[in-house]
Design a protein around this motif. Structure first.
Motif, short mmCIF file in Angstrom:
data_model
loop_
_atom_site.label_atom_id
_atom_site.label_comp_id
_atom_site.label_asym_id
_atom_site.label_seq_id
_atom_site.Cartn_x
_atom_site.Cartn_y
_atom_site.Cartn_z
N LEU A 233 48.46 47.53 33.99
CA LEU A 233 48.63 46.61 35.11
C LEU A 233 48.07 47.21 36.40
N TYR A 234 48.26 48.51 36.57
CA TYR A 234 47.71 49.17 37.75
C TYR A 234 46.19 49.09 37.75
N ARG A 235 45.60 49.37 36.59
CA ARG A 235 44.13 49.29 36.51
C ARG A 235 43.65 47.85 36.71
N ILE A 236 44.41 46.90 36.18
CA ILE A 236 44.06 45.50 36.36
C ILE A 236 44.12 45.14 37.84
N ARG A 237 45.17 45.63 38.52
CA ARG A 237 45.30 45.33 39.95
C ARG A 237 44.16 45.96 40.74
N GLU A 238 43.78 47.18 40.35
CA GLU A 238 42.67 47.83 41.02
C GLU A 238 41.35 47.11 40.76
N ALA A 239 41.24 46.52 39.57
CA ALA A 239 40.00 45.84 39.21
C ALA A 239 40.00 44.36 39.57
N THR B 271 57.27 42.98 37.61
CA THR B 271 56.16 43.87 37.98
C THR B 271 55.01 43.08 38.60
N ARG B 272 54.68 41.93 38.01
CA ARG B 272 53.59 41.12 38.55
C ARG B 272 53.94 40.59 39.94
N ARG B 273 55.20 40.25 40.14
CA ARG B 273 55.60 39.80 41.48
C ARG B 273 55.46 40.92 42.50
N ARG B 274 55.83 42.14 42.10
CA ARG B 274 55.66 43.27 43.02
C ARG B 274 54.18 43.53 43.29
N GLN B 275 53.37 43.43 42.25
CA GLN B 275 51.94 43.62 42.45
C GLN B 275 51.35 42.55 43.34
N GLU C 272 52.89 41.11 45.79
CA GLU C 272 53.25 41.47 47.17
C GLU C 272 52.34 42.58 47.69
N LEU C 273 52.00 43.54 46.83
CA LEU C 273 51.10 44.61 47.24
C LEU C 273 49.68 44.11 47.44
N LEU C 274 49.34 43.03 46.76
CA LEU C 274 47.98 42.49 46.84
C LEU C 274 47.70 41.87 48.20
N ILE C 275 48.70 41.24 48.80
CA ILE C 275 48.53 40.53 50.07
C ILE C 275 48.69 41.51 51.22
N PRO C 276 47.67 41.68 52.07
CA PRO C 276 47.79 42.61 53.21
C PRO C 276 48.71 42.03 54.29
N THR C 277 49.12 42.88 55.18
CA THR C 277 50.00 42.44 56.26
C THR C 277 49.21 41.76 57.38
N THR C 278 47.97 42.18 57.57
CA THR C 278 47.13 41.58 58.60
C THR C 278 45.75 41.29 58.03
N LEU C 279 45.03 40.42 58.71
CA LEU C 279 43.70 40.03 58.26
C LEU C 279 42.82 39.81 59.49
N THR C 280 41.60 40.29 59.42
CA THR C 280 40.64 40.04 60.50
C THR C 280 39.51 39.17 59.98
N LEU C 281 39.13 38.20 60.79
CA LEU C 281 38.06 37.28 60.42
C LEU C 281 36.83 37.45 61.30
N LEU D 180 53.67 32.06 41.12
CA LEU D 180 52.93 33.17 41.74
C LEU D 180 51.72 32.66 42.50
N TRP D 181 51.00 31.72 41.91
CA TRP D 181 49.80 31.16 42.54
C TRP D 181 50.16 30.48 43.87
N ASP D 182 51.20 29.67 43.86
CA ASP D 182 51.61 28.98 45.09
C ASP D 182 52.02 29.98 46.15
N SER D 183 52.70 31.03 45.74
CA SER D 183 53.12 32.05 46.70
C SER D 183 51.91 32.76 47.31
N MET D 184 50.93 33.11 46.45
CA MET D 184 49.72 33.77 46.96
C MET D 184 48.94 32.84 47.88
N CYS D 185 48.85 31.56 47.50
CA CYS D 185 48.13 30.60 48.34
C CYS D 185 48.81 30.46 49.70
#
Length: 777
Positions: A204-210, A298-302, A304-313, A354-359
């Motif tokens: 899962l870690y490698r998947i998250r990295e990839a 684990t996927r829910r925690r990942q 959360e780690l996937l989404i950054p706290t800030t974003l610049t456009l 999970l998808w709705d949360s990420m969106c």
């Protein structure tokens, strides 16, 4: 006793057999069993007795035989004696042999006893060896489980542990080691479960990295599909009616297979073996629910780690946004692939949650960062990446409706930037225009201007001679270009995925309306305060063409409208330009009439003059010259109908102003010479109007001409006769006519100085007529 008898009989039979033996070997063979028995039961005496008895019987037989045959008997006796001697010797040998046999029998018994003992020991050794080997096999299998575990062969280790528990441990169940290993089985199972869970977590870690690269590959695949769809549309317009991910597009594109998860070209390979192995192991252990819950957590925690706290456009290459969208896409693609490769392990509800949360997190991040974006081109790039993301995820069966609100917010901001930029452009165009007819130097330049402008020339391009001028100023084609660019850039936003066609159509209409009304029409109307008629005329011409452009633009907006809303499109700017055109016309009227007023104010009539000049007055000559010049120069570019309207109004105003000259209250009397002078000026003006060859314009002078004619009439009383007045002086105002007749009469009276009586009679008669019409002197 019976046993003794039996033994005697057996010995007798044995002795009988011994005597019947034909050789020493047979003799020994017959004697050995008897001696063996003798050694066991102490029957030596019995054997000797049997042999003695046999000997006695034989002797008796011999004696009996000797009595009948002495010689033979003697011979037999001798033989018997020899036999006896041999028997004695044999007996001694037997005794010696017996002793030897007895000694060997004792040794044999001892050896047999030892053999029996040895056989027991050997059996114990064999049993111990067998047990030891069985235990060693169990230990070997137990160690093999740990060896397989160390080699990451978790399922093989679990199978070996199951075989050890259910097969091999039963074979050594009576030993303590079996109980020890049996107690260690749950711990070993936990070790296997933890080891396979560790592998899954590493996977899962490698998947998250990839995930980001996987999303990048997915975007690349979508771009390729876009390109292929565009090529199909260019070859056949039928495909242009279908969007990406439609059934027709998917069928048309099915020949181009592209496995995002395993592709050599992009060097992507997502192996689900660790997950499948872990699922199988936990299912075998009866802990599928636990693993499913742990995996989901684990996927829910990942996530959360996937989404950054800030974003610049605002970065130039949009790396932050691309990284976020690619990571989310890769994460979601793995989730969909997990559903497809497993059976009821990941439910659609969990994945969609999970998808709705990420969106939602993505929309929040982008929305919060949008206020830093200050450029419409950047917004267009942002929208492009989001549209690519939406198309990619839609192809994987995800719902992207939650992102439509984000696209709508981006479009609103995009439209505001466009309006601001084009407002500045329009403002600059309007403010820097020279308000002169646009010069054209070549046919190529002429065609370019005509193509970008809503302008229908009166002549064919072949009939034109260059250089030439177009009726509008340079601002008109520049504004037309900006309008077209604005329209194209607004619809450029909807090229990829933006489905809010009604919103785009309405925003485009309102924005163009606002730009044309506020930045063009209003600016032009504000410039009507100018004192230069030429500039006002050019503004009027521009307004005329802008009105035409708005009408053409309404048709164009209706043609390119993408929403299903029916009905015509009406721009408020059309009416605004029409109203501005009327304002410009009024302003031209004001300037022309103001100039006419200035010229007429210079009129220097001597109302009590006794002679009249031979030429028209100077002001009249200036007036006609001004009207001629303004129509042939300043107003030349105006449409004919507007030009005629201005002429009509100017002549009407001039006629009224000239008519007001003798009606001025300061003028008390008008002499016949002054009337002739006025008539000469009016005639000059009438001749000028006749030269224009427009009968309608001449109608403006009817009142003035008839009034002057009335002032020159010999019989003034005809004016007070209704029939005569309607025939000759129908355009003359009754009150003004009466006043002027009174002034002319008084002026003529002063100049001619008639007798008092006659004058009195005339004044009395005129007073009576005037009072009848309600006119005071």
């Amino acid at each position: 006793m019976p046993a003794l008898i039996e033994n005697s009989d057996a010995l007798a039979a044995a002795v009988q057999q011994i005597t019947l033996s034909t050789s020493d070997a047979d003799y020994i063979d017959q004697l050995a069993p008897v001696l063996r028995d003798v050694g066991r039961t102490d029957r030596a005496a019995q054997l000797i007795q049997s042999l003695t008895q046999l000997s006695a019987e034989r002797e008796a037989d011999i004696e009996r035989m000797c009595s009948t045959n002495h010689q033979e008997f003697v011979t037999s006796v001798n033989q018997l004696l020899r036999v006896r001697e041999g028997t004695v010797e044999l007996t001694q040998e037997i005794l010696s042999l017996y002793q030897e046999i007895q000694a060997s029998t004792e040794d044999l018994v001892e050896q047999k006893k030892n053999l029996v003992d040895f056989r027991g020991v050997r059996q114990n050794i064999d049993e111990a060896t067998e047990a030891l080997n069985a235990c060693l096999d169990v230990l070997r299998l137990a160690n093999q489980v740990y060896d397989l575990l160390a080699k990451k062969k978790h399922y093989a280790a679990l199978r070996a542990l199951d075989e050890l528990q259910n097969v091999h441990l039963r074979e050594v169940s009576r030993y303590k080691i079996a109980d020890m290993i049996e107690k260690s089985v749950p711990a070993t199972q936990r070790l296997i479960a933890e080891a396979v869970m560790t592998d899954v977590n590493m996977w899962l870690y490698r998947i998250r990295e990839a995930s980001q690269y996987l999303g990048e590959v997915a975007f690349y695949h979508t771009e390729m599909r876009r390109t292929r769809q565009k090529e199909r549309t260019e070859k056949d317009e039928y495909f242009g009616r279908f969007k990406l991910n439609s059934a027709v597009e998917l069928v048309a594109d099915e020949n181009d297979e592209f496995d995002i998860l395993n592709n050599e070209e992009t060097e992507t390979q997502v192996d689900f073996s660790p997950l499948l192995e872990c699922m199988h192991i936990y299912e075998t252990l009866g802990r599928s629910d636990y693993f499913r819950a742990e995996y989901a957590a684990t996927r829910r925690r990942q996530k959360e780690l996937l989404i950054p706290t800030t974003l610049t456009l605002v970065d130039e290459d949009g790396a932050d946004l691309s990284s976020l969208l690619e990571s989310v896409a890769g994460f979601a693609i793995v989730e969909k692939a997990t559903i497809r490769k497993t059976d009821s392990f990941r439910t659609s509800v969990d994945v969609d949650e999970l998808w709705d949360s990420m969106c939602q997190s993505t929309v929040t991040l982008i929305s919060n960062a949008l206020h830093h974006v200050d450029n419409d081109e950047k917004l267009l790039r942002i929208k492009g990446r989001i549209a690519l993301f939406m198309q990619t995820m839609a192809s994987w069966g995800y719902s992207v409706t939650s992102l439509n609100s984000l696209l709508l917010a981006i479009f609103d901001k995009y439209a505001q930037f466009l309006k601001k930029r084009f407002s500045e452009d329009f403002q600059e165009i309007v403010s820097t225009d020279d308000y002169m007819p646009m010069p054209i130097n070549s046919l190529d330049e002429y065609n370019k201007v005509v193509n970008v402008s809503w302008y229908t020339p009166d002549k064919d391009p072949e009939e034109l001679t260059f250089p030439c001028v177009l009726p509008f100023s340079q601002m008109y084609p520049l504004c037309c270009i900006d309008i077209r660019n604005f329209l194209n850039q607004v619809y450029l936003f909807s090229d990829d995925y933006f489905e809010r066609s009604a919103v785009i159509d309405e925003t485009l209409k309102n924005s163009i309306d606002e730009l044309l009304c506020e930045k063009v029409c209003q600016s032009l109307v504000e410039r009507l305060s100018s004192q230069y008629p030429g500039q006002i005329v050019q503004i009027l011409t521009n307004l005329e063409h802008f009105e035409t452009a708005c009408q053409e633009l309404q048709g164009l907006l209706l043609q390119v409208r993408r929403s299903s809303i029916s009905g015509p499109i009406v721009l408020a700017a059309t009416e605004q330009f029409r109203a501005g055109k009327k304002t410009a016309e009024k302003r031209i009227f004001e300037l022309v009439n103001s100039k006419i007023d200035d010229l007429i104010e210079t009129a220097e009539y001597d109302w009590m003059a006794t002679t009249s000049p031979s030429d028209p007055s100077n002001y009249m000559q200036e007036l006609t010259r001004y009207l001629s010049n303004i129509m042939n120069s300043v107003l030349l570019g105006l449409p004919t109908e507007i030009k005629e309207l201005i002429y009509f109004d100017a002549l009407s105003h001039a006629a009224n102003m000239i008519l007001n000259l003798p009606l001025d209250p300061s003028v008390k009397r008008i002499s016949p010479a002054a009337v002739r002078t006025l008539a000469k000026d009016v005639s000059f003006l009438s001749s000028f109007v006749d030269s224009l060859k427009n009968p309608i314009l001449k109608e403006n002078l009817d009142e003035l001409i008839q009034t002057v004619a009335l002032m020159q009439a010999d019989d003034q009383l005809e004016f007070f006769d209704v029939a005569q007045r309607n025939k000759k002086y129908g355009m003359v105002d009754r009150e003004n006519g009466a006043i002027l007749l009174e002034k002319v009469t008084q002026g003529a009276a002063v100049v001619q100085a008639p007798p008092p009586a006659t004058r009195s009679d005339k004044f009395d008669k005129f007073a009576t007529i005037s009072s009848r019409f309600g006119i005071n002197k």
